[in-house]
Scaffold this active site. Structure first.
Site, PDB file in Angstrom:
ATOM      1  N   LYS A   2      21.468 -11.457   5.240  1.00  0.00           N
ATOM      2  CA  LYS A   2      20.639 -10.440   5.873  1.00  0.00           C
ATOM      3  C   LYS A   2      19.210 -10.738   5.855  1.00  0.00           C
ATOM      4  O   LYS A   2      18.663 -10.903   4.677  1.00  0.00           O
ATOM      5  CB  LYS A   2      20.949  -9.157   5.513  1.00  0.00           C
ATOM      6  CG  LYS A   2      20.472  -8.228   6.205  1.00  0.00           C
ATOM      7  CD  LYS A   2      20.766  -6.592   5.940  1.00  0.00           C
ATOM      8  CE  LYS A   2      20.257  -5.699   6.860  1.00  0.00           C
ATOM      9  NZ  LYS A   2      20.971  -5.539   8.101  1.00  0.00           N
ATOM     10  N   ASP A  98      20.155   5.144   5.717  1.00  0.00           N
ATOM     11  CA  ASP A  98      20.797   4.707   6.952  1.00  0.00           C
ATOM     12  C   ASP A  98      22.161   4.612   6.846  1.00  0.00           C
ATOM     13  O   ASP A  98      22.574   3.380   7.128  1.00  0.00           O
ATOM     14  CB  ASP A  98      20.047   3.349   7.204  1.00  0.00           C
ATOM     15  CG  ASP A  98      20.004   2.863   8.642  1.00  0.00           C
ATOM     16  OD1 ASP A  98      20.250   3.822   9.436  1.00  0.00           O
ATOM     17  OD2 ASP A  98      19.798   1.563   8.643  1.00  0.00           O
TER      18      ASP A  98
END
Length: 282
Positions: A2, A98
């Site tokens: 990521k 999130d």
């Protein structure tokens, strides 16, 4: 792998120290962070590989998995256990900020693992103030909000219409319990939002779900139009032809809701905001 798309103000040594701290947090319902790679201004994170990708792909992707009710319920419960660990047991304690379907990954056994926890602290290293106010963004005002629809169904004793209509078999008591827990976690007052450990106990059936009597936090801050005819798209509702609402089992398409309730006010460095698992069409 990521790539961090938001620049952090931290220096290299401080960033590595934060990664080391986060990677030390381990739980069966959390994705393992193995380490990082830093080259000039590029910062990459290395996670464990999960065979069945993300929950949003499983539910809404073109090649989605067939998730029966027990599997979905176990995903909700496992996710709650992971959040309970982050909120109450890990050192440091972490609030995700999130949580959404794309950040819940599934292993070979379809067990859920929360990903990207701790990234808020990496991004917001200058943020030391904590707000326990329910936060979020309402999109196009011509569309209807999922939580408004859910609350209206709840108020009219039609809560089971929230269940995915593709599920021909499900446990009504567990569905009602899950919806009640979700509504509790969206309350505006911190005193009305249960801690995650209590959420786990409610979902597991160890304790009763408290009665929900007040409107969720988002709905006390924004005005919404009537949503008697609506459909789900990207976590919000858009108009569609009116449907029969007389039967509890005439259910509109609706994504699962898993929530990360805001802890009561405390003074720690991680920002605290409300999260609901969003839903993204592939």
């Amino acid at each position: 792998m990521k790539k961090l798309s938001i620049a952090s103000h931290q220096g290299k040594s401080q960033f590595i120290a934060e990664i080391a701290t986060i990677s030390a947090v381990q739980h069966r319902n959390l994705v393992k962070l193995y380490g990082c790679c830093i080259e000039r201004d590029k910062k990459l994170l290395v996670y464990e590989y999960l065979e069945n990708r993300s929950l949003d792909k499983a539910l809404f992707g073109k090649r989605g998995l067939l998730l029966d009710w027990p599997t979905r319920y176990n995903i909700c419960l496992g996710t709650a256990r992971g959040l309970a660990y982050l909120h109450e047991e890990s050192r440091p304690r972490i609030v995700h900020r999130d949580v959404k379907a794309s950040n819940i990954l599934l292993d070979a056994d379809l067990s859920p693992k929360i990903s990207d926890f701790g990234l808020a602290k990496l991004y917001d290293d200058n943020n030391t103030h904590i707000s326990t106010r329910v936060a979020g963004t309402i999109l196009d005002t011509k569309r209807m909000y999922l939580l408004e629809w859910a609350w209206n169904l709840h108020e009219n004793n039609h809560s089971l219409e929230l269940v995915d209509p593709t599920l021909t078999v499900f446990v009504e008591s567990e569905a009602i319990r899950t919806i009640g827990v979700a509504l509790l976690c969206t309350q505006a007052s911190p005193s009305l939002r249960p801690p995650m450990s209590r959420i786990v106990a409610m979902l597991a059936g160890d304790i009763e779900v408290s009665t929900v009597t007040s409107r969720p936090g988002y709905l006390t801050d924004w005005h919404f139009n009537d949503i008697s005819s609506s459909s789900v798209q990207d976590g919000i509702l858009t108009s569609f032809p009116s449907r029969n609402t007389n039967s509890l089992f005439d259910r509109s398409t609706a994504p699962s809701m898993v929530v990360d309730p805001i802890p009561s006010p405390v003074n720690i460095t991680q920002p605290m905001l409300h999260e609901i698992i969003g839903d993204e069409n592939d």
